[in-house]
Design an enzyme around this catalytic site. Structure first.
Site, PDB file in Angstrom:
ATOM      1  N   HIS A 160      -5.342  -4.878   2.326  1.00  0.00           N
ATOM      2  CA  HIS A 160      -4.373  -4.682   1.234  1.00  0.00           C
ATOM      3  C   HIS A 160      -4.796  -3.567   0.283  1.00  0.00           C
ATOM      4  O   HIS A 160      -3.958  -2.990  -0.429  1.00  0.00           O
ATOM      5  CB  HIS A 160      -4.225  -5.997   0.463  1.00  0.00           C
ATOM      6  CG  HIS A 160      -2.903  -6.156  -0.223  1.00  0.00           C
ATOM      7  ND1 HIS A 160      -2.153  -5.089  -0.678  1.00  0.00           N
ATOM      8  CD2 HIS A 160      -2.185  -7.267  -0.541  1.00  0.00           C
ATOM      9  CE1 HIS A 160      -1.047  -5.534  -1.242  1.00  0.00           C
ATOM     10  NE2 HIS A 160      -1.043  -6.856  -1.170  1.00  0.00           N
ATOM     11  N   ASP A 375      12.358  -1.791  14.549  1.00  0.00           N
ATOM     12  CA  ASP A 375      12.734  -1.869  15.964  1.00  0.00           C
ATOM     13  C   ASP A 375      11.748  -1.027  16.770  1.00  0.00           C
ATOM     14  O   ASP A 375      11.729   0.192  16.674  1.00  0.00           O
ATOM     15  CB  ASP A 375      14.162  -1.348  16.149  1.00  0.00           C
ATOM     16  CG  ASP A 375      14.619  -1.374  17.591  1.00  0.00           C
ATOM     17  OD1 ASP A 375      13.864  -1.859  18.468  1.00  0.00           O
ATOM     18  OD2 ASP A 375      15.737  -0.898  17.871  1.00  0.00           O
TER      19      ASP A 375
END
Length: 454
Positions: A160, A375
């Site tokens: 992070h 996608d």
């Protein structure tokens, strides 16, 4: 509506076969250099790994990641710590961890539902010994697992300190574009971390309750109990019910309303002493305030701040919802460019303190971040988003996740982790207001369509 946890047949025998993890390096040589992180990136509360899950095949994903790392070459490096705990990434091209596996189950057998907790995450993402260390270890860890039905899971950990959720989606979008045949990302990455570093000399101009404990020594005993995870579905009907509890004429966002309501419900469920201080931490994307100058397109570092609302348990639970809502709105109102600069200065002057975690509930809205829309060339994912709360230490975390039913109607999923008895009280509180019936797995099936195409 309360969403039941994903269920699996009691007879299911989960078998998984993994290859040894490999270091996946950039597909081409990259510069060897040191890049300093910003003072927003390298605060203590962001020095952690977070879990996510996607779908995609092994060969294509391996090659797409390696090519994306040519552009995002700092992600193939290692974090080093300098004076005053300042982080820098050594861009040495050592690579990220990549594991290939096969599981002798189908997606249908797993009972995968598009909400937390994600089942079998420990199987779908191998915990390489030492790989969750912040310094001197790979910054990304991937596992692609083939399923018997012909599908795949794509799970990963990311450090992070290197990026926030929007930065992560930007990197994943680059991978997805390359997986679909592109030679380069449509949005090129920009480092420029100095834009969110402290001014010289540092100047703290705000009170930062997210880092300052106003009730030191008070222990949150709920963090010591075994936690259970559940998710709850909020649609237009539920949001309308909540708005009807508020004074007419005032405008509040759905995030503000849900934050205030869930904070209040969680406090009721925990049955805390009346005088105990409780907090809610609102994770806010700072990019909208950074307009003069703005962050450049392609910036993928952390650009988040976490202002806090604070109240006693008694005041929060006994007052109308509007009381909690005003506290949340006031906390968010602190948010400005100067506030962001003040956080960066606090990191430098106070030795990069961590968040106050005791008695704190953090709610993160990722409904518009874009995980489900990625996608990789194999159609729509069954699920795209966090695999668990992934919170450091004893910070209680929740997410607001996007969901659409068969008709395409949008809903919001709110996730919770609470001790079992408190979770039952929370469920009762929600059912009382919204007239929810306690659901069964069959109810969930009528509401959700899990699409899976290859």
């Amino acid at each position: 509506m309360e969403l039941p946890p994903p269920t699996t047949p009691s007879s299911l025998v989960f078998k998984i076969h993994r290859r040894e993890p490999e270091l996946l390096r950039p597909a081409k040589p990259t510069p060897h250099e040191f890049k300093h992180l910003s003072d927003i990136d390298d605060q203590e509360g962001l020095r952690c790994f977070s879990l996510n899950a996607r779908e995609g095949p092994v060969k294509v994903m391996r090659e797409a990641i390696a090519t994306a790392l040519v552009f995002y070459y700092p992600m193939a490096g290692r974090l080093r710590e300098g004076p005053n705990r300042k982080l820098a990434v050594e861009c040495n091209g050592e690579g990220v961890l990549f594991t290939e596996a096969d599981a002798e189950v189908t997606l249908q057998q797993l009972g995968v539902a598009p909400h937390l907790p994600y089942p079998y995450i420990d199987e779908f993402l191998f915990n390489v010994p030492g790989s969750s260390e912040i310094l001197n270890y790979p910054l990304l860890i991937f596992q692609v697992t083939r399923l018997k039905c012909g599908g795949f899971t794509f799970a990963f950990n990311y450090n992070h300190a290197m990026c926030d959720a929007l930065g992560l989606v930007q990197f994943c979008s680059a991978v997805s574009e390359i997986a679909r045949g592109a030679d380069a990302p449509s949005v090129l990455p920009v480092w420029e971390r100095h834009l969110l570093s402290s001014i010289d000399p540092p100047k703290v101009t705000h009170q930062h309750l997210e880092y300052v404990d106003t009730a030191p020594g008070v222990v949150d005993h709920s963090s010591e109990e075994q936690l259970v995870d559940r998710s709850f579905l909020f649609g237009p009907k539920e949001l309308s019910t909540l708005r009807n509890l508020l004074p007419p004429g005032e405008k509040f966002t759905s995030f503000e309303i849900l934050t205030a309501y869930l904070w209040k419900c969680r406090t009721i469920a925990l049955q805390l002493p009346p005088s105990q201080e409780v907090r809610v931490m609102c994770t806010i994307n700072a990019r909208q305030k950074l307009v003069n100058p703005p962050l450049p397109r392609g910036y993928y570092g952390n650009a988040i701040v976490c202002p806090v609302a604070l109240a006693t348990a008694s005041n929060l639970t006994r007052n109308p919802l509007g009381y909690a809502l005003e506290l949340v709105k006031k906390a968010k109102a602190q948010f400005s460019r100067d506030y962001i600069s003040s956080v960066a200065s606090l990191m430098v002057t106070k030795g990069r303190p961590g968040y106050v975690t005791a008695r704190t509930f953090e709610l993160t809205d990722i409904t518009h971040v874009g995980f489900p829309e990625l996608d990789y060339g194999w159609g729509e994912a069954a699920y795209g988003g966090p695999a668990d709360a992934g919170c450091p230490e004893d910070l209680a975390c929740g997410y607001l996740l996007p969901f659409a039913n068969k008709k395409g109607e949008k809903r919001i999923i709110a996730t919770f982790s609470l001790p079992a008895i408190a979770m039952e009280r929370l469920s009762k509180e929600l059912r009382t207001l919204f007239n929810f019936n306690k659901p069964t797995a069959g109810h969930l099936g009528s509401q959700m369509s899990i699409k899976y195409s290859l």
